[in-house]
Design a protein around this motif. Structure first.
Motif, mmCIF file in Angstrom:
data_model
loop_
_atom_site.group_PDB
_atom_site.id
_atom_site.type_symbol
_atom_site.label_atom_id
_atom_site.label_comp_id
_atom_site.label_asym_id
_atom_site.label_seq_id
_atom_site.Cartn_x
_atom_site.Cartn_y
_atom_site.Cartn_z
ATOM 1 N N GLU A 259 64.042 36.624 24.234
ATOM 2 C CA GLU A 259 63.776 35.752 23.086
ATOM 3 C C GLU A 259 62.940 34.546 23.498
ATOM 4 O OE1 GLU A 259 64.086 32.522 20.332
ATOM 5 O OE2 GLU A 259 65.062 32.508 22.307
ATOM 6 N N ARG A 260 63.241 33.975 24.653
ATOM 7 C CA ARG A 260 62.483 32.807 25.111
ATOM 8 C C ARG A 260 61.051 33.202 25.461
ATOM 9 N NH1 ARG A 260 63.908 27.789 26.404
ATOM 10 N NH2 ARG A 260 62.649 26.609 27.883
ATOM 11 N N SER A 262 59.434 35.586 24.099
ATOM 12 C CA SER A 262 58.779 35.815 22.817
ATOM 13 C C SER A 262 58.244 34.516 22.224
ATOM 14 C CB SER A 262 59.764 36.480 21.855
ATOM 15 O OG SER A 262 59.175 36.668 20.591
ATOM 16 N N ARG A 263 59.018 33.463 22.323
ATOM 17 C CA ARG A 263 58.560 32.155 21.826
ATOM 18 C C ARG A 263 57.382 31.630 22.641
ATOM 19 N NH1 ARG A 263 63.341 28.286 22.141
ATOM 20 N NH2 ARG A 263 61.886 26.873 21.079
ATOM 21 N N ALA A 266 54.303 33.606 21.617
ATOM 22 C CA ALA A 266 53.767 33.197 20.317
ATOM 23 C C ALA A 266 52.917 31.938 20.440
ATOM 24 C CB ALA A 266 54.923 32.975 19.332
ATOM 25 N N GLY A 324 57.707 21.696 21.531
ATOM 26 C CA GLY A 324 58.465 22.831 21.032
ATOM 27 C C GLY A 324 59.733 23.111 21.821
ATOM 28 N N LEU A 326 60.125 24.083 24.781
ATOM 29 C CA LEU A 326 60.022 25.315 25.552
ATOM 30 C C LEU A 326 60.052 25.068 27.050
ATOM 31 C CD1 LEU A 326 57.414 27.225 23.384
ATOM 32 C CD2 LEU A 326 59.793 27.874 23.786
#
Length: 338
Positions: A259-260, A262-263, A266, A324, A326
């Motif tokens: 999931e991380r 994927s972010r 993106a 964000g 991240l």
């Protein structure tokens, strides 16, 4: 940043190119690499200006060291920096078979952990012979730590401390036989512990300071700046999950990592930045980081890594990573963007 840029280790006077060639693939990690392919890869790295090479007795059960020694044997010795590792003795064992520990075609030697004074000295001498070199620039204690050794960690740590392993490193450095000493590990905690025991020139840290994970920031990297201990980053793609293979820490990536990633992907798509390029450039913003070691299976794969390091990435991208959430809010960002 250019892959061939020379960067100095603060303590030792040694230098490394920004990009180093990690030679685990020379030992046939997961699938075979022919001797001719290994030689061609070393030639490609040299032609690209890379002058830092890292190997270990464990890679291919001595196969990598033999091939690295052969590939570098005709090069001017002062023109490159070479590191290998200590902590495992390789004992003859006819029962070794393809696939052991992930090595596709291992040589008939079985690794035995030994971090004592005599074990470190023997390991160093054995590496000299396999490499065909009278001097090795940097030796790292390989794979020490609680994650690696579990319940045996205290036993092996005592070999390094009371058993004289650290004393052996210091003796090799003070005699001039090696230019620098350090650890080559996947765990920042044991590296922090080691800094309380001995002055290290470099720590090769795999996977713990990457675009995906910055757990080593304050407990280790910031301390290394103060102590003038260089960080050599390994595992910059976290076993490949940041390069698209779905692996994390040598296994299938868990859901939270997927999931991380994927972010991150993106955001990279939004700025038209290849995720591996961001992953490769990110660690260099920290002042402790001197070099990043990457593996490759071919000259074309190596050239792709070099291109990723050279790629222009806008400051707005790095700022968006921070806004964000991240990345850790305290990490230094490339291009001096605060």
């Amino acid at each position: 940043m250019k892959a061939s840029e020379k960067r100095n280790l603060p303590r030792s006077g040694l230098s490394m190119t920004a990009l180093g060639l990690g030679c685990s693939q020379f030992g046939g990690l997961y699938r075979p690499m022919a001797a001719a392919e290994a030689a061609a890869l070393a030639d490609a790295a040299w032609s690209a200006g890379l002058r830092y090479f890292d190997t270990a007795p464990y890679y291919g059960y001595t196969l990598s060291e033999r091939r690295v020694g052969h590939a570098l044997g005709a090069r001017e010795r002062s023109a490159y920096t070479l590191s290998t590792k200590v902590g495992r003795l390789m004992r003859p064992d006819a029962s070794v078979k393809p696939g052991d520990d992930g090595w596709a075609e291992p040589l008939p030697f079985r690794p035995v952990y030994d971090y004592t004074y005599d074990g470190i000295m023997r390991s160093y001498e054995d590496s000299q012979q396999r490499l065909g070199l009278a001097q090795i620039d940097v030796i790292y204690v390989h794979d020490i730590g609680r994650m690696t050794h579990g319940g045996q960690h205290a036993h092996y740590w005592t070999q390094l401390t009371d058993g004289g392993g650290f004393r052996a490193l210091l003796a090799l450095r003070s005699s001039g036989e090696v230019g620098g000493i350090g650890l080559g590990v996947n765990e920042w905690e044991v590296a922090a512990d080691a800094l309380n025991e001995v002055e290290l020139d470099a720590i090769m840290l795999a996977g713990r300071y990457t675009l995906l994970e910055q757990t080593a920031l304050e407990p280790l990297l910031d301390v290394c700046v103060r102590l003038k201990t260089a960080i050599v980053v390994g595992g910059v793609f976290n076993s490949g999950v940041l390069a698209g293979n779905g692996k994390f820490n040598y296994a299938d990536a868990p859901a939270e990592v997927v999931e991380r990633v994927s972010r991150l992907s993106a955001l990279c798509e939004r700025f038209e930045v290849p995720l591996p390029a961001a992953a490769l450039q990110f660690p260099f913003a920290h002042p402790a980081v001197v070099s990043c070691v990457v593996g490759a299976r071919s000259a074309s794969q190596l050239q792709q890594n070099i291109a990723w390091l050279d790629q222009s990435i806008p400051a707005d991208f790095w700022a968006a990573l921070r806004s964000g959430n991240l990345i850790d809010a305290q990490v230094p960002l490339p291009e001096g963007h605060a």
